[in-house]
Design a protein around this motif. Structure first.
Motif, short mmCIF file in Angstrom:
data_model
loop_
_atom_site.label_atom_id
_atom_site.label_comp_id
_atom_site.label_asym_id
_atom_site.label_seq_id
_atom_site.Cartn_x
_atom_site.Cartn_y
_atom_site.Cartn_z
N ILE A 45 19.76 -20.90 -4.42
CA ILE A 45 19.10 -20.85 -5.73
C ILE A 45 18.72 -19.41 -6.06
CG2 ILE A 45 17.04 -21.57 -7.00
CD1 ILE A 45 17.08 -24.13 -5.42
N GLU A 46 19.08 -18.96 -7.22
CA GLU A 46 18.74 -17.62 -7.68
C GLU A 46 17.66 -17.72 -8.75
OE1 GLU A 46 19.90 -14.95 -6.39
OE2 GLU A 46 21.43 -15.84 -5.09
N LEU A 47 16.76 -16.74 -8.76
CA LEU A 47 15.70 -16.71 -9.76
C LEU A 47 15.99 -15.71 -10.87
CD1 LEU A 47 12.59 -16.89 -7.43
CD2 LEU A 47 13.47 -18.69 -8.91
N GLU A 48 17.21 -15.22 -10.87
CA GLU A 48 17.53 -14.20 -11.87
C GLU A 48 17.44 -14.72 -13.29
OE1 GLU A 48 22.41 -14.70 -11.69
OE2 GLU A 48 21.42 -13.02 -10.67
N ASN A 49 17.57 -16.05 -13.44
CA ASN A 49 17.46 -16.63 -14.78
C ASN A 49 16.08 -17.23 -15.07
OD1 ASN A 49 20.11 -16.01 -15.51
ND2 ASN A 49 20.91 -17.84 -14.48
N ALA A 50 15.15 -17.08 -14.09
CA ALA A 50 13.80 -17.59 -14.33
C ALA A 50 13.12 -16.77 -15.41
CB ALA A 50 12.99 -17.54 -13.04
N LEU A 51 12.17 -17.38 -16.06
CA LEU A 51 11.42 -16.69 -17.11
C LEU A 51 10.41 -15.75 -16.48
CD1 LEU A 51 10.72 -19.62 -19.59
CD2 LEU A 51 12.58 -17.96 -19.65
N GLN A 52 10.56 -14.49 -16.68
CA GLN A 52 9.57 -13.52 -16.23
C GLN A 52 8.45 -13.50 -17.26
OE1 GLN A 52 9.52 -11.29 -13.39
NE2 GLN A 52 7.40 -11.20 -14.12
N ILE A 53 7.27 -13.93 -16.85
CA ILE A 53 6.16 -13.99 -17.79
C ILE A 53 5.60 -12.58 -17.97
CG2 ILE A 53 3.91 -15.02 -18.27
CD1 ILE A 53 6.27 -16.98 -18.28
N PRO A 54 5.69 -12.04 -19.19
CA PRO A 54 5.27 -10.65 -19.42
C PRO A 54 3.75 -10.51 -19.42
CG PRO A 54 5.91 -11.66 -21.47
CD PRO A 54 6.22 -12.67 -20.40
N SER A 55 3.29 -9.30 -19.26
CA SER A 55 1.85 -9.04 -19.17
C SER A 55 1.12 -9.37 -20.46
CB SER A 55 1.61 -7.58 -18.80
OG SER A 55 2.19 -6.72 -19.77
N ILE A 62 2.37 -21.22 -26.40
CA ILE A 62 3.56 -21.28 -25.54
C ILE A 62 4.72 -21.87 -26.33
CG2 ILE A 62 4.50 -22.23 -23.41
CD1 ILE A 62 1.63 -22.38 -22.36
N PRO A 63 5.85 -21.18 -26.37
CA PRO A 63 7.01 -21.70 -27.10
C PRO A 63 7.46 -23.05 -26.56
CG PRO A 63 7.30 -19.39 -26.55
CD PRO A 63 6.09 -19.85 -25.80
N GLU A 64 7.97 -23.88 -27.44
CA GLU A 64 8.40 -25.22 -27.05
C GLU A 64 9.53 -25.17 -26.04
OE1 GLU A 64 9.41 -27.44 -30.46
OE2 GLU A 64 7.38 -27.45 -31.31
N ASP A 65 10.43 -24.18 -26.17
CA ASP A 65 11.58 -24.16 -25.27
C ASP A 65 11.25 -23.58 -23.89
OD1 ASP A 65 11.19 -21.64 -26.19
OD2 ASP A 65 13.28 -21.25 -26.75
N TYR A 66 9.96 -23.35 -23.61
CA TYR A 66 9.55 -22.97 -22.25
C TYR A 66 9.41 -24.20 -21.34
CZ TYR A 66 8.65 -17.96 -22.76
OH TYR A 66 8.78 -16.60 -22.89
N ALA A 67 9.54 -25.37 -21.91
CA ALA A 67 9.47 -26.60 -21.10
C ALA A 67 10.66 -26.65 -20.14
CB ALA A 67 9.45 -27.82 -22.00
N ASN A 68 10.44 -27.33 -19.01
CA ASN A 68 11.50 -27.57 -18.03
C ASN A 68 12.16 -26.27 -17.57
OD1 ASN A 68 11.25 -30.48 -18.19
ND2 ASN A 68 12.20 -30.29 -20.22
N GLY A 89 7.36 -30.20 -17.28
CA GLY A 89 8.40 -29.81 -16.35
C GLY A 89 8.42 -28.35 -15.97
N VAL A 90 7.31 -27.64 -16.16
CA VAL A 90 7.28 -26.22 -15.83
C VAL A 90 7.05 -26.03 -14.33
CG1 VAL A 90 5.92 -24.10 -16.09
CG2 VAL A 90 6.53 -25.47 -18.09
N THR A 91 7.78 -25.06 -13.75
CA THR A 91 7.52 -24.62 -12.39
C THR A 91 6.85 -23.26 -12.45
OG1 THR A 91 9.40 -25.80 -11.43
CG2 THR A 91 8.55 -23.94 -10.20
#
Length: 751
Positions: A45-55, A62-68, A89-91
């Motif tokens: 599993i790679e985290l390169e596509n995970a959402l980096q939460i900015p400062s 929170i945007p709707e498409d941040y779900a799952n 469904g957020v991790t």
């Protein structure tokens, strides 16, 4: 809106499967997966596509498409007291990041972190979370085994309770709970605490319990070592009014706040101050499960041992007003202790409990309360109750008693630490198993005790099974007048069986029997064996169950050396009431190593106190004294002693020879047998008689050659009263011949 890479659905599914699978693993693997492994290395599993939460992330929008999606949090975010609702469904993957000061409401949310740094500070979690476990370090625990992590641990418990999750402790953690009446940790309903990597919870309670389970349901503790790091003062009694008040107030406050109990001119149920020194105080809880748990004292001396491991106590029940002490109470029920080790303790497991199963209990070091130099045994004024590994009783309750007790597969190694001295008063008995007062439906199976103080006290038991028990003791350490047997009766038994039991005492010279006599009805002993070294006692016993419908069979007493000079010493003993009215009692006992009875078989032989002549009921006893070839059979009040005496005579000179064996007063000869072992001299005829005028009144002739001749005497020829026995010949024995003479002597008497 900033550009956000989209994680492919298949990758998200793999991620969720991996997390869900981890929850089914054992604790070690869970800890390894969540804490020690880098997520980027798991199953590709790679985290390169995970959402980096900015400062500058706006947590309130929170945007709707941040779900799952997977959120990678590397910054510290102050929620500023806001209540944040997460998309479904957020991790939340923390890698050095942290959330502070707010409320976070999850929706099928999963928490994961890299490393063991704090991820929540003053954040309340609500909603639904997919984790099976949460970790104390997430809430600020340092977990180095030295820093006080009590507050973080309590916060973790509170979060777990809110979310319905379990607490996983994967590193050593120190909980400072020493302060009296202030820092005890309460476990709520459904608390689950589990350890991994052989962790230790280090604690230091002294005059308040470390942990309290009060009216809670379904509490589980698994795979944890509780390491006690404290020293008590045997000179300082815990019965201090100030400390008592603090403890009472602490529990009163909890019952009021968490259990909706109004206490009007009332305190919670009081059972004395010593119990507040317990590691785990359990009051009217339901469904307590401890599995693979170790309670260990860090110190090596008795004054550093755990004063009290587990205390079960009656308490007022929830949702009521208790005025002037009048209210409904209950006791703890449905407890299971599995694979528990106690190493370095004074009192083990004590109190009132129902539906209790202890399976696989191992006790190592134990002691009585004392100072480091061995003084003040029992505490000044004996403030500590006599301690035991198990001590179950009604605990002063007027409404409840122990019921449904199973104690299975116990090894009490009896590694005593401290002074060799014992308490000098009757309250100084620290044996392994004490079940007394009123105890119903007990099973004790496969119990081994090596405590010098003895196996146990039993009394007030109804419906009990005790089987496969082995005990070694050294009860000669006590004043014999205390009658501290290895297994001691302290109350009546009803419908209790003892099967396959060995009681062995290692005292060099013992003045009491290691098994005491009992009272009760429908009590059976089958295959019960008692062993002593040198026995010098005036007591009757060890077998005896005063009552009716009792049975002892296939059982024995073995004595290496019997030096008692007490006359009429009873091996089977009944009290006066049973002697007069007992019925359907039956004994069959084998005695090995009894003293010689040759000098006076009536006074020196084993005595049976079974039934008096006024008792018209049916009772039976049989004792076989192997060393003396002496058998006693008593039917009701009629006793028959059968003594088989044997002597091998090597013939010398002359025509008569006196035997060492004789016919003692009170006995008659039932049968005589002469076995010629070596041929007589030619022409010599030998008879056996009691005097020169009656040379053949026992046997008219022995065999001249190798062989046997017997004579059974009838009433007309019976010989009674003291008589010597002679071999008479018609000529000189001529130092030729050897004869073995065997007498079967009988004595019948009535009690």
């Amino acid at each position: 809106m900033k550009y956000r890479p989209i994680i492919p659905l298949y990758l998200l599914l793999i991620l969720m499967i991996i997390f869900q699978f981890s929850c089914a693993k054992d604790s070690d693997l869970i800890a390894e997966f969540i804490i020690e492994e880098n997520l980027e290395d798991l199953s590709g599993i790679e985290l390169e596509n995970a959402l980096q939460i900015p400062s500058d992330f706006d947590w309130t929008n929170i945007p709707e498409d941040y779900a799952n999606t997977v959120w990678k949090i590397t910054e510290s975010f102050d929620l500023k007291g806001a209540s944040i609702g997460l998309p479904e469904g957020v991790t939340l993957y923390f890698n050095g990041g942290e959330l502070t000061n707010g409320t976070l409401t999850g929706s099928k949310t999963l928490i994961a972190s890299q490393g063991s740094s704090q991820v929540f500070d003053a954040v309340s979690l609500t909603g639904t979370f997919e984790n099976e476990y949460i970790m104390p370090y997430w809430f600020g625990a340092v977990m180095d085994g030295v820093t006080d992590d009590r507050d973080a641990f309590v916060a973790t418990l509170a979060q777990a309770n809110t979310l319905g999750l379990k607490v996983l402790v994967e590193k050593n953690i120190f909980l400072d709970v020493e302060e009296t009446g202030t820092k005890s940790i309460f476990f709520e309903d459904n608390t689950w605490i589990e350890g991994a990597n052989d962790i230790k919870i280090i604690y230091n309670n002294l005059y308040s319990p470390a942990f309290i389970i009060a009216l809670s349901k379904n509490v589980t503790i698994k795979n944890i070592e509780f390491l006690y790091d404290q020293t008590y003062d045997a000179k300082a009694s815990p019965n201090d009014s100030g400390r008592n008040a603090l403890n009472i107030t602490q529990i009163n406050r909890y019952l009021t706040t968490h259990r909706n109990i109004t206490l009007t001119q009332t305190n919670n149920v009081w059972r004395g101050p010593s119990l507040y020194m317990a590691t785990l105080l359990i009051e009217a809880a339901t469904g307590v499960n401890l599995e693979n748990v170790k309670f260990k004292a860090k110190g090596e001396t008795a004054d550093t041992f755990i004063p009290w491991v587990i205390k079960f106590k009656e308490q007022y029940t929830t949702d009521q007003t208790v005025t002037n002490g009048v209210g409904d109470t209950d006791v703890t029920r449905d407890v299971k202790l599995t694979n528990i080790t106690i190493d370095g303790a004074i009192m083990g497991i004590q109190g009132i409990v129902q539906d209790f199963v202890a399976d696989g209990i191992k006790s190592l070091r134990y002691s009585d309360v004392q100072s480091s130099d061995g003084s003040n045994v029992g505490g000044v004024d004996n403030w500590m109750p006599p301690p035991h590994l198990f001590y179950l009783n009604d605990d002063n309750s007027t409404s409840y008693h122990p019921d449904g007790i199973k104690i299975l597969n116990v090894v009490d190694l009896g590694d005593y630490v401290g002074t060799k001295n014992v308490r000098t008063v009757l309250s100084g008995y620290c044996n392994s198993l004490k079940l007394v007062g009123h105890v119903e439906n007990v099973v004790v199976d496969n119990y081994k005790s090596y405590r010098r103080d003895g196996l146990g006290d039993l009394g007030g038991i109804n419906n009990g099974v005790f089987k496969n028990i082995y005990a070694e003791s050294t009860v000669g350490i006590f004043d014999p007048s205390f009658q501290f047997s290895s297994l001691r009766s302290v109350g009546s038994l009803t419908n209790v069986s003892f099967d396959n039991m060995t009681i062995k005492d290692n005292t060099a010279v013992l003045e009491i029997y290691p098994l005491s006599t009992f009272k009760g009805d429908y009590v059976t002993m089958d295959n019960v064996h008692v062993y002593v070294n040198e026995l010098n006692t005036k007591a009757h016993g060890p077998f005896g169950i005063s009552g009716s419908n009792n049975r002892v069979v296939n059982s024995s007493l073995t004595i290496k050396k019997h030096t008692s000079t007490q006359d009429y010493s009873g091996v089977i003993y009944h009290d006066n009431v049973t002697l007069d009215t007992g019925k359907n009692n039956s004994y069959d006992i084998l005695i090995n190593g009894w003293r010689s009875i040759a000098a006076d078989p009536i006074k020196k032989s084993t005595r049976v106190l079974l039934a008096n002549s006024i008792n018209t009921n049916t009772n039976f006893a049989k004792i076989t004294d192997a060393a003396n070839n002496f058998t006693i059979e008593q039917n009701n009040a009629i006793k028959k002693d059968t003594w088989t005496r044997t002597e091998v005579v090597t013939l010398g000179d002359g025509n008569s020879q006196l035997l060492d064996i004789s016919i003692p007063s009170g006995f008659t000869v039932q049968k005589i047998t002469a076995k010629t072992l070596k041929n007589l001299a030619s022409g010599i005829e030998v008879s056996i008689g009691t005097e020169s005028s009656q040379k053949d009144n026992l046997l008219s002739a022995v065999s001249k050659t190798i062989g046997s001749v017997s004579n059974t005497l009838n009433e007309a020829t019976m010989i009674s009263g003291f008589k010597n026995i002679y071999l008479f010949a018609n000529g000189d024995f001529n130092q030729s011949g050897s004869i073995e003479v065997t007498l079967a002597l009988v004595r019948i008497s009535e009690y």
